[in-house]
Write a protein that holds these residues in place. Sequence first.
Motif, short mmCIF file in Angstrom:
data_model
loop_
_atom_site.label_atom_id
_atom_site.label_comp_id
_atom_site.label_asym_id
_atom_site.label_seq_id
_atom_site.Cartn_x
_atom_site.Cartn_y
_atom_site.Cartn_z
N ASN A 211 31.37 48.36 57.43
CA ASN A 211 30.45 49.03 56.52
C ASN A 211 31.18 49.33 55.22
O ASN A 211 30.83 48.81 54.16
CB ASN A 211 29.89 50.30 57.15
N SER A 212 32.20 50.17 55.28
CA SER A 212 33.09 50.38 54.14
C SER A 212 34.25 49.39 54.25
O SER A 212 34.40 48.68 55.25
CB SER A 212 33.63 51.81 54.14
N GLY A 213 35.09 49.33 53.21
CA GLY A 213 36.21 48.40 53.27
C GLY A 213 36.86 48.19 51.92
O GLY A 213 36.70 49.00 51.00
N SER A 214 37.56 47.08 51.80
CA SER A 214 38.27 46.77 50.55
C SER A 214 38.49 45.28 50.44
O SER A 214 38.46 44.55 51.44
CB SER A 214 39.62 47.50 50.51
N VAL A 215 38.72 44.84 49.21
CA VAL A 215 39.09 43.45 48.95
C VAL A 215 40.23 43.47 47.93
O VAL A 215 40.23 44.28 47.00
CB VAL A 215 37.91 42.62 48.40
N GLU A 216 41.20 42.60 48.14
CA GLU A 216 42.34 42.55 47.22
C GLU A 216 42.09 41.50 46.15
O GLU A 216 41.66 40.38 46.44
CB GLU A 216 43.63 42.23 47.97
N TYR A 217 42.36 41.90 44.89
CA TYR A 217 42.24 40.97 43.78
C TYR A 217 43.62 40.37 43.54
O TYR A 217 44.42 40.92 42.80
CB TYR A 217 41.71 41.69 42.55
N TYR A 218 43.87 39.25 44.17
CA TYR A 218 45.18 38.61 44.10
C TYR A 218 45.19 37.56 43.00
O TYR A 218 44.26 36.75 42.89
CB TYR A 218 45.54 37.95 45.43
N THR A 219 46.24 37.55 42.20
CA THR A 219 46.47 36.50 41.21
C THR A 219 47.93 36.09 41.26
O THR A 219 48.80 36.88 41.66
CB THR A 219 46.14 36.98 39.78
N PHE A 220 48.23 34.89 40.84
CA PHE A 220 49.62 34.40 40.88
C PHE A 220 50.52 35.23 39.97
O PHE A 220 51.70 35.43 40.26
CB PHE A 220 49.67 32.92 40.49
N ALA A 221 49.97 35.71 38.85
CA ALA A 221 50.77 36.51 37.93
C ALA A 221 50.96 37.94 38.41
O ALA A 221 51.82 38.66 37.88
CB ALA A 221 50.13 36.51 36.54
N GLY A 222 50.16 38.36 39.38
CA GLY A 222 50.29 39.71 39.91
C GLY A 222 49.75 40.76 38.96
O GLY A 222 49.01 40.47 38.02
N GLY A 223 50.13 42.01 39.20
CA GLY A 223 49.70 43.11 38.36
C GLY A 223 48.51 43.85 38.93
O GLY A 223 47.83 43.38 39.84
N ASP A 224 48.29 45.05 38.39
CA ASP A 224 47.20 45.91 38.85
C ASP A 224 45.91 45.60 38.10
O ASP A 224 45.92 45.01 37.01
CB ASP A 224 47.55 47.38 38.63
N ILE A 225 44.82 46.04 38.67
CA ILE A 225 43.52 45.99 38.00
C ILE A 225 43.56 46.90 36.78
O ILE A 225 44.03 48.04 36.86
CB ILE A 225 42.40 46.41 38.96
N THR A 226 43.11 46.40 35.64
CA THR A 226 43.13 47.17 34.39
C THR A 226 41.74 47.62 33.94
O THR A 226 41.64 48.46 33.04
CB THR A 226 43.75 46.35 33.26
N ALA A 227 40.69 47.08 34.54
CA ALA A 227 39.34 47.48 34.16
C ALA A 227 38.37 47.08 35.26
O ALA A 227 38.60 46.11 36.00
CB ALA A 227 38.92 46.84 32.84
N LEU A 228 37.29 47.84 35.37
CA LEU A 228 36.25 47.60 36.37
C LEU A 228 34.92 47.96 35.74
O LEU A 228 34.78 49.03 35.13
CB LEU A 228 36.51 48.47 37.61
N TYR A 229 33.93 47.07 35.89
CA TYR A 229 32.63 47.34 35.26
C TYR A 229 31.54 46.64 36.05
O TYR A 229 31.68 45.46 36.42
CB TYR A 229 32.63 46.84 33.81
N GLY A 230 30.44 47.35 36.30
CA GLY A 230 29.28 46.75 36.95
C GLY A 230 28.31 46.21 35.92
O GLY A 230 27.87 46.94 35.03
#
Length: 465
Positions: A178-197
Amino acid sequence: MAVLNVKTNKRRGESNFSGGINTEQLTMDVADTESTDEYGWDTDNYPSLTTRKGKTSYGASGGAQTRMIASLGNAQLLRAVGGTIQRDNSGTWTTIGSMTDAYFDTANFEVDGVPSIIFVNGVDAPRYWNGTTFATLGGTPPVGNYITADPSRVFIAKGDVLYFCGFQQPADWSSAENSGSVEYYTFAGGDITALYGYRDIKYLFKRDSMAGLYGVNYFDYKIVEISNSIGCVSNRTVQEVNGRLIFLGQNDVYQFTEGNPTPIGSKVRSYLNRINQAQIDKCNAFSDEHRYYLNLVIDGASEPNIRLVFDTRYNIWRVCALGETFRAGEQFNNVLYVGDASGQTYKVNTGTTDNGAAIPWLVTSKAFDEGIGEAEKEYKELHLQGNFPDGTTLTVSVSMADRGESFVPISYNPLGTGSVSLNKNLIIPLDTIPLTYWMRYRVAGTGPVSIYDLQRYFKVCRVQH
């Protein structure tokens, strides 16, 4: 010596600045309708060049940096000054709670069946405000930096992971399937810098990449890459404007309507190149539905010190103002509110002054060679049509160089010859400048103006070779 005869009759050229600013090309290549330097303008009364509207203080300063301007639906306007969260009551700001002094992100969602606004700042456990109660969000929500929501779930980004709550349960972050998570993986790495619906999709950004979370529930959520070279450098620059998503990337400003992000910042390239990278997280934007206002920290500044505007109706850029230090903004019930680095809140795009002070403005033309670059010109007159109310000041200067600041004031005050009338045709003599291969002019002043058109009259001299 052969002589090429060029007609020496009086010639005429005109421009109206309807094309916005262009800092990307050399001044000789800029369009006749574009400016090469400006400030103090907006896109009201397009295509005339019109002074931007003003701003007025709204309530007392919070005495600390503005960290957020947001709203609980259309019911309450809120701000964060430092770590203090306050609500507006007709211009009186009342404290409703506090969190650590950091940037805030918010999302509206029902908590316990009551419409609420949820706050995250990357330091404290998420909090919420339902109009009467300020409390910690229940369950074990992630301590993330960015948040968005749709009618079904709340989404919080922390590191490179996007978490989602249970179906319509903002306090449920642990129930299986029901709840959970997904990882945003990229080859360059780094954290998420923005999120928008946007358009039912949750868009995630890193500095150099962009992706969308597709699906409707735990079983089919998946992250789909949109670009592995274009990202967003500051969550606070992401805005939905007139049906498109606009944001500041590492090398440009981009607009997105599904498909591929499209660069739109070429005309303000010189300002983008001057962004202070050490303060880039302070760059931010706000919108009034049709216009995207982008506040940049440029050169050696430590706070936003230039406000640009991109109008999605005309696809042009203008420079609104310098030195405002705006940190955040929100359009609430059709009024645009912004907060600055000292915690003062303003209503913007209102009135004709900045808290009673005349609005300064300036515009510089391209270098005109009149299509005959090899011939010298003798400039005679500059005619200026526009709306110049009482109290407006205006000066004109001319440069015979195609770049730099070698402007010579014209010793003539077109507003000082009598009472000013609306739509006055101002004739500014240019008989003090020498023969020249090209010419730029600059018009500057204070107070509200609308410039409709400018005509220059000149003679072209013979070319010898």
